[in-house]
Write a protein that holds these residues in place. Structure first.
Motif, PDB file in Angstrom:
ATOM      1  N   GLU A  53      15.465   4.718  24.033  1.00  0.00           N
ATOM      2  CA  GLU A  53      14.294   5.346  23.412  1.00  0.00           C
ATOM      3  C   GLU A  53      14.643   6.734  22.883  1.00  0.00           C
ATOM      4  O   GLU A  53      14.260   7.100  21.761  1.00  0.00           O
ATOM      5  N   ARG A  54      15.371   7.499  23.673  1.00  0.00           N
ATOM      6  CA  ARG A  54      15.745   8.852  23.252  1.00  0.00           C
ATOM      7  C   ARG A  54      16.648   8.819  22.021  1.00  0.00           C
ATOM      8  O   ARG A  54      16.466   9.598  21.076  1.00  0.00           O
ATOM      9  N   LEU A  55      17.598   7.920  21.998  1.00  0.00           N
ATOM     10  CA  LEU A  55      18.505   7.826  20.858  1.00  0.00           C
ATOM     11  C   LEU A  55      17.787   7.324  19.611  1.00  0.00           C
ATOM     12  O   LEU A  55      18.073   7.765  18.491  1.00  0.00           O
ATOM     13  N   ASN A  56      16.826   6.415  19.784  1.00  0.00           N
ATOM     14  CA  ASN A  56      16.028   5.963  18.646  1.00  0.00           C
ATOM     15  C   ASN A  56      15.191   7.112  18.079  1.00  0.00           C
ATOM     16  O   ASN A  56      15.051   7.248  16.853  1.00  0.00           O
ATOM     17  N   GLU A  57      14.642   7.930  18.960  1.00  0.00           N
ATOM     18  CA  GLU A  57      13.853   9.080  18.508  1.00  0.00           C
ATOM     19  C   GLU A  57      14.724  10.072  17.745  1.00  0.00           C
ATOM     20  O   GLU A  57      14.297  10.646  16.734  1.00  0.00           O
ATOM     21  N   LEU A  58      15.941  10.263  18.205  1.00  0.00           N
ATOM     22  CA  LEU A  58      16.848  11.174  17.508  1.00  0.00           C
ATOM     23  C   LEU A  58      17.167  10.644  16.112  1.00  0.00           C
ATOM     24  O   LEU A  58      17.161  11.411  15.135  1.00  0.00           O
ATOM     25  N   CYS A  59      17.440   9.353  16.004  1.00  0.00           N
ATOM     26  CA  CYS A  59      17.681   8.772  14.687  1.00  0.00           C
ATOM     27  C   CYS A  59      16.489   9.011  13.770  1.00  0.00           C
ATOM     28  O   CYS A  59      16.658   9.373  12.592  1.00  0.00           O
ATOM     29  N   ASP A  60      15.300   8.831  14.292  1.00  0.00           N
ATOM     30  CA  ASP A  60      14.086   9.043  13.500  1.00  0.00           C
ATOM     31  C   ASP A  60      14.020  10.482  12.992  1.00  0.00           C
ATOM     32  O   ASP A  60      13.734  10.721  11.806  1.00  0.00           O
ATOM     33  N   ARG A  61      14.313  11.457  13.851  1.00  0.00           N
ATOM     34  CA  ARG A  61      14.250  12.870  13.453  1.00  0.00           C
ATOM     35  C   ARG A  61      15.310  13.204  12.405  1.00  0.00           C
ATOM     36  O   ARG A  61      15.115  14.079  11.578  1.00  0.00           O
ATOM     37  N   LEU A  62      16.426  12.479  12.432  1.00  0.00           N
ATOM     38  CA  LEU A  62      17.515  12.753  11.484  1.00  0.00           C
ATOM     39  C   LEU A  62      17.390  11.940  10.204  1.00  0.00           C
ATOM     40  O   LEU A  62      18.240  12.044   9.316  1.00  0.00           O
ATOM     41  N   GLY A  63      16.344  11.118  10.115  1.00  0.00           N
ATOM     42  CA  GLY A  63      16.149  10.322   8.916  1.00  0.00           C
ATOM     43  C   GLY A  63      16.993   9.065   8.865  1.00  0.00           C
ATOM     44  O   GLY A  63      17.251   8.522   7.780  1.00  0.00           O
ATOM     45  N   LEU A  64      17.409   8.582  10.032  1.00  0.00           N
ATOM     46  CA  LEU A  64      18.208   7.359  10.117  1.00  0.00           C
ATOM     47  C   LEU A  64      17.318   6.244  10.665  1.00  0.00           C
ATOM     48  O   LEU A  64      16.865   6.326  11.806  1.00  0.00           O
ATOM     49  N   PRO A  65      17.048   5.200   9.892  1.00  0.00           N
ATOM     50  CA  PRO A  65      16.181   4.130  10.397  1.00  0.00           C
ATOM     51  C   PRO A  65      16.796   3.436  11.597  1.00  0.00           C
ATOM     52  O   PRO A  65      17.964   3.056  11.565  1.00  0.00           O
ATOM     53  N   GLY A  66      15.991   3.290  12.657  1.00  0.00           N
ATOM     54  CA  GLY A  66      16.484   2.690  13.885  1.00  0.00           C
ATOM     55  C   GLY A  66      16.659   1.184  13.768  1.00  0.00           C
ATOM     56  O   GLY A  66      16.354   0.599  12.729  1.00  0.00           O
ATOM     57  N   PRO A  67      17.161   0.551  14.819  1.00  0.00           N
ATOM     58  CA  PRO A  67      17.530   1.158  16.105  1.00  0.00           C
ATOM     59  C   PRO A  67      18.866   1.904  16.025  1.00  0.00           C
ATOM     60  O   PRO A  67      19.647   1.686  15.095  1.00  0.00           O
ATOM     61  N   TRP A  68      19.111   2.733  17.035  1.00  0.00           N
ATOM     62  CA  TRP A  68      20.279   3.607  16.989  1.00  0.00           C
ATOM     63  C   TRP A  68      21.597   2.821  17.005  1.00  0.00           C
ATOM     64  O   TRP A  68      22.608   3.307  16.493  1.00  0.00           O
TER      65      TRP A  68
END
Length: 206
Positions: free
Chosen positions: A150-165
Motif C-alpha cells: 500500500e505504501r509503495l503504491n501510494e508513492l507511485c501515485d504521488r510520483l505520477g506513476l500508475p500503479g501497482p508499484w
C-alpha cells in the motif's frame, strides 16, 4: 565545496532529503565508513567515493529539507547547489538514486503539496527525468513499514506513476540500507544500465 569533483567518466548520484539514510546506503554500497548521524544535515557537501573501478565515482549529495542548526537561506543554497551540480555533470550520470524514508515519505509529500507548493521529492524526481538521468527511487527503512504494498503504491501515485508499484521495479526499489538489504536497488540499477546498452559497466559496479 561543490566545485571539486574527481576526474571520472561515469557518476552515480545519491540524492534525497536529509536523514533518509543516503550516507548509510553509501557505506553499504562502497564499504567505506561514512559520517552518519541521527541529526539531519550531517552531509552538507558532496562525498565522492571511487566505486570498484577507476572510471566510476559514486557521489552522496547533501540532503535538503530540515537541517538542525542550518538557516532557511543556507538550506535553499544547498538545494540550489545540488540541482546545479547534477545539471553540470548530467552527461556523466549513469543513474540517479533518489533515497526516501519509506515510513515518512507519503506524509512528507502530502504536507508539502498544495496549490503553490510541490514537495521536494516530487520536484526532484521530475527534475531528474527532465535532465535525462535514469532514476531509481530507493525506498529506505522498509523494515519499519507494515503496509508495504500500500505504501509503495501510494508513492507511485504521488510520483505520477500508475500503479501497482510492482510494474515499476526498475524505478521503485524497497530497501533497508542499515541491514544491508539492497538487492532491489542493485537489480534496478542493472536494468537501467542494460536498457542503455551499458552491460559493460555492470561488471564495474557489482
Amino acid at each position: 565545496m561543490f566545485e571539486s569533483r574527481p576526474d571520472r567518466e561515469y557518476e552515480i548520484f545519491l540524492l534525497g532529503r536529509s536523514n533518509v539514510g543516503k550516507s548509510t546506503l553509501m557505506a553499504e554500497l562502497t564499504g567505506h565508513a561514512v559520517e552518519t548521524g541521527q541529526r539531519p544535515g550531517v552531509t552538507q557537501a558532496p562525498n565522492h567515493f571511487d566505486w570498484t573501478h577507476p572510471s566510476m565515482v559514486l557521489t552522496d549529495l547533501p540532503g535538503f529539507g530540515f537541517m538542525a542548526g542550518v538557516s532557511e537561506a543556507d538550506r535553499e543554497r544547498i538545494k540550489t547547489d545540488v540541482i546545479q551540480y547534477v545539471e553540470r555533470y548530467a552527461d556523466h550520470g549513469l543513474v540517479a538514486v533518489l533515497v526516501v524514508d519509506g515510513k515518512a515519505v507519503i506524509d512528507i509529500i502530502d504536507r508539502h503539496t498544495g496549490p503553490d507548493e510541490v514537495a521536494h521529492v516530487v520536484e526532484l524526481f521530475a527534475f531528474l527525468q527532465d535532465v535525462g538521468i535514469p532514476t531509481v527511487v530507493a525506498v529506505n527503512k522498509m523494515d519499519k513499514v507494515d503496509d508495504r504494498d500500500e505504501r509503495l503504491n501510494e508513492l507511485c501515485d504521488r510520483l505520477g506513476l500508475p500503479g501497482p508499484w510492482q510494474q515499476w521495479q526498475d524505478t521503485i526499489a524497497p530497501i533497508t540500507a542499515k541491514r544491508g538489504s539492497i538487492d532491489a536497488l542493485e537489480s534496478a540499477v542493472r536494468e537501467h544500465l542494460h536498457e542503455a546498452g551499458r552491460d559493460d559497466v555492470i561488471g564495474l559496479l557489482f
